[in-house]
Enzyme design. Structure first.
Site, PDB file in Angstrom:
ATOM      1  N   GLU A   1      34.115  88.786  67.835  1.00 28.17           N
ATOM      2  CA  GLU A   1      33.647  87.550  67.208  1.00 28.17           C
ATOM      3  C   GLU A   1      33.602  86.455  68.267  1.00 28.17           C
ATOM      4  O   GLU A   1      34.623  86.106  68.869  1.00 28.17           O
ATOM      5  CB  GLU A   1      34.598  87.147  66.073  1.00 28.17           C
ATOM      6  CG  GLU A   1      34.090  86.009  65.219  1.00 28.17           C
ATOM      7  CD  GLU A   1      32.882  86.370  64.350  1.00 28.17           C
ATOM      8  OE1 GLU A   1      32.256  85.434  63.822  1.00 28.17           O
ATOM      9  OE2 GLU A   1      32.568  87.568  64.186  1.00 28.17           O
TER      10      GLU A   1
ATOM     11  N   GLU B   1      25.863  79.771  69.662  1.00 31.22           N
ATOM     12  CA  GLU B   1      26.356  80.820  70.562  1.00 31.22           C
ATOM     13  C   GLU B   1      25.223  81.739  71.001  1.00 31.22           C
ATOM     14  O   GLU B   1      25.176  82.165  72.154  1.00 31.22           O
ATOM     15  CB  GLU B   1      27.451  81.617  69.850  1.00 31.22           C
ATOM     16  CG  GLU B   1      28.696  80.788  69.588  1.00 31.22           C
ATOM     17  CD  GLU B   1      29.309  80.955  68.211  1.00 31.22           C
ATOM     18  OE1 GLU B   1      29.961  79.996  67.741  1.00 31.22           O
ATOM     19  OE2 GLU B   1      29.122  82.025  67.601  1.00 31.22           O
TER      20      GLU B   1
ATOM     21  N   ASP C   1      33.867  83.097  60.151  1.00 30.91           N
ATOM     22  CA  ASP C   1      34.835  84.204  60.159  1.00 30.91           C
ATOM     23  C   ASP C   1      34.813  84.960  58.828  1.00 30.91           C
ATOM     24  O   ASP C   1      34.882  86.186  58.796  1.00 30.91           O
ATOM     25  CB  ASP C   1      36.234  83.666  60.454  1.00 30.91           C
ATOM     26  CG  ASP C   1      36.284  82.922  61.771  1.00 30.91           C
ATOM     27  OD1 ASP C   1      35.914  83.513  62.793  1.00 30.91           O
ATOM     28  OD2 ASP C   1      36.663  81.735  61.781  1.00 30.91           O
TER      29      ASP C   1
END
Length: 497
Positions: free
Chosen positions: A297, A328, A481
């Site tokens: 992750e 990201e 998450d």
């Protein structure tokens, strides 16, 4: 008798119109109401089940989300964990005596003014970001004020702990969490999460989560979206101190899925430490028995060299699956000279065709193929209004359910509801889009009744679904998450992969 016949007639007509509701749920409500009122049957009833695109999409997801044939039994998660202190960013800045200035990004925060400028910069964009605060004393002072602030909330924090907490919601799963776990965090964790004694420490690591609402103002800046700005002075997670404990715990725990996170926390470390740590990560992962997938992750980063090292120093080929968001993804492409790397930032909703091109490039350049021994076969991409799961063909099953489940949990967790409430969410994804800009992609027109769209490109399958965005989010922290955990929960890896 005539009165009885009239009532019976009205009853049959009501039944007939009810059938129209059931058989033609997409017929405009105004048409149905007009039909009803023309029969003088009183006020039109609400149709059975929500007719809105949001309601239809949520119902379609529920039908698509099925359990995988082979489910995980034991999940090991590491290595970043902390306590999140969540509060209003604008109110904290006011409490610190700061006034609105020019928004400016700082890769590392050195002072209160740096904090104000970086927060303002990202709030103005409505973008999430995470930064390291270098001055320990100043950070502890701010953390104390934040922690004691009226309305401040304490939560499980850190990608690994949040992912572990999400998995632990299923009582059939055994979850191992390795990370720096202090007394407050231990108290907050689910009873189903096992923490090895070597992971326990006397003091918690605190991360400050400054939230802002859509439309909230700070000086001349107005947030286009609800989001958050995260900062910390976190040395334990920054040095990945729990990596060895994590890896040594795996042999006894015998997981069938490993989830690794926290590499982004090394940004405040020296280049030498970063390089050595990444080598240790790769060596450790290579010791995990073949056939046990490893999910990495990612999280917000500013250090291009560190991101490039993660891509090129064999970290990507060592892991089986990746989870990341739009910032990201673009930063990764910029750092490793991928597609659309000349784009400085996304303009509003990340272009679906461009995202698809970058995901394809990652799997083609760094994923498993006949000529490459990489383990990487899966990427779960998530952004505010849609998700994409990209997989190398022949390695993963149930990805249609996985991407739908990941998107569904984004809507329920943000709104803090058990199920999707169609009145509290909105469908904001483009109604049509191209699947690629690097080649002749397909044009997709969105249909809420069939919310998962699938397309293929040279041995890579893409599963796309919109997200039902919470109009008034209760909490944005940890959504990525929860999304990755839920997507993994419904995923099935083929034996031997």
């Amino acid at each position: 008798m005539a009165h009885w016949r009239g009532s019976a007639c009205a009853g049959f007509l009501a039944l007939a119109v009810g059938c129209v509701f059931l058989l033609e749920p997409e017929l405009p409500g105004s048409v149905l109401r007009s039909l009803w009122s023309s029969l003088r049957l009183g006020p039109a009833p609400l149709p059975p089940g929500p007719l809105s695109p949001e309601g239809r999409l949520a119902a379609a997801w529920d039908a698509l989300i099925v359990q995988p044939a082979r489910r995980w039994r034991r999940v090991a998660v590491g290595v970043n964990a902390c306590v999140d202190v969540v509060l209003s960013g604008v109110k904290l800045l006011q409490a610190l005596g700061l006034s609105p200035g020019d928004g400016r990004d700082h890769p590392v925060l050195h002072s209160r003014r740096d904090l104000e400028e970086a927060f303002t910069h990202f709030m103005g964009k409505g973008a999430a970001a995470e930064r390291f605060f270098s001055d320990k004393e100043t950070f502890l002072d701010i953390a104390h004020i934040a922690s004691e602030f009226p309305g401040a909330q304490h939560y499980v924090g850190g990608n690994a702990a949040l992912i572990g907490q999400k998995f632990a919601a299923d009582s059939d799963l055994k979850v191992l969490l390795c990370g720096p776990v202090g007394p407050k965090l231990h108290e907050l964790l689910d009873d189903n999460v096992f923490v090895p004694p070597e992971s326990l420490q006397e003091v918690d690591e605190f991360h400050l989560i400054l939230e802002y609402l859509a439309g909230e103002e700070w000086g001349p800046f107005k947030a286009p979206h609800a989001n958050r700005f995260i900062f910390s002075h976190d040395l334990s997670n920054g040095a990945m101190n729990m990596l060895e404990v994590f890896m040594s715990s795996l042999e006894e725990f015998q997981p069938d899925l490993v989830v690794l996170s926290g590499l982004h926390m090394m940004e405040g470390q020296s280049k030498e430490l970063q390089r050595n740590r990444l080598l240790e990560v790769v060596t450790s992962i290579s010791d995990i028995p073949t056939g046990i997938p490893v999910h990495l992750e990612l999280a917000s980063m500013t250090n291009r060299e560190l991101m490039s090292s993660i891509v090129h120093q064999q970290v990507f080929p060592a892991v089986t699956s990746l989870g990341l968001n739009e910032q990201e993804l673009l930063f990764l492409s910029q750092s490793a000279s991928g597609p659309h790397a000349s784009l400085s930032s996304w303009n509003g909703v990340p272009d679906i065709g461009m995202v698809s091109d970058i995901l394809f490039w990652i799997l083609k350049e760094h994923g498993r193929s006949k000529s490459r021994t990489s383990d990487l076969t899966r990427i779960h991409f998530h952004t505010l209004v849609y998700h994409i799961l990209a997989t190398v063909d022949g390695h993963w099953a149930n990805q249609l359910a996985a991407v739908a489940a990941g998107a569904r949990v984004a809507g329920t967790q943000a709104c803090a509801t058990e199920t999707i409430d169609a009145n509290r969410v909105s469908l904001r994804v483009p109604q049509e889009f191209m699947t690629s800009h690097s080649e002749a992609g397909s044009r997709i027109v969105l249909n809420p009744n069939k919310p998962v769209v699938e397309w293929h490109r040279e041995g890579v399958s893409f599963h796309f679904t919109p997200v039902l965005v919470c109009k008034d989010p209760v909490r944005t922290v940890g959504l990525g998450d929860a999304i990755s955990a839920e997507g993994l929960f419904y995923s099935e890896v083929y034996p031997g992969h």
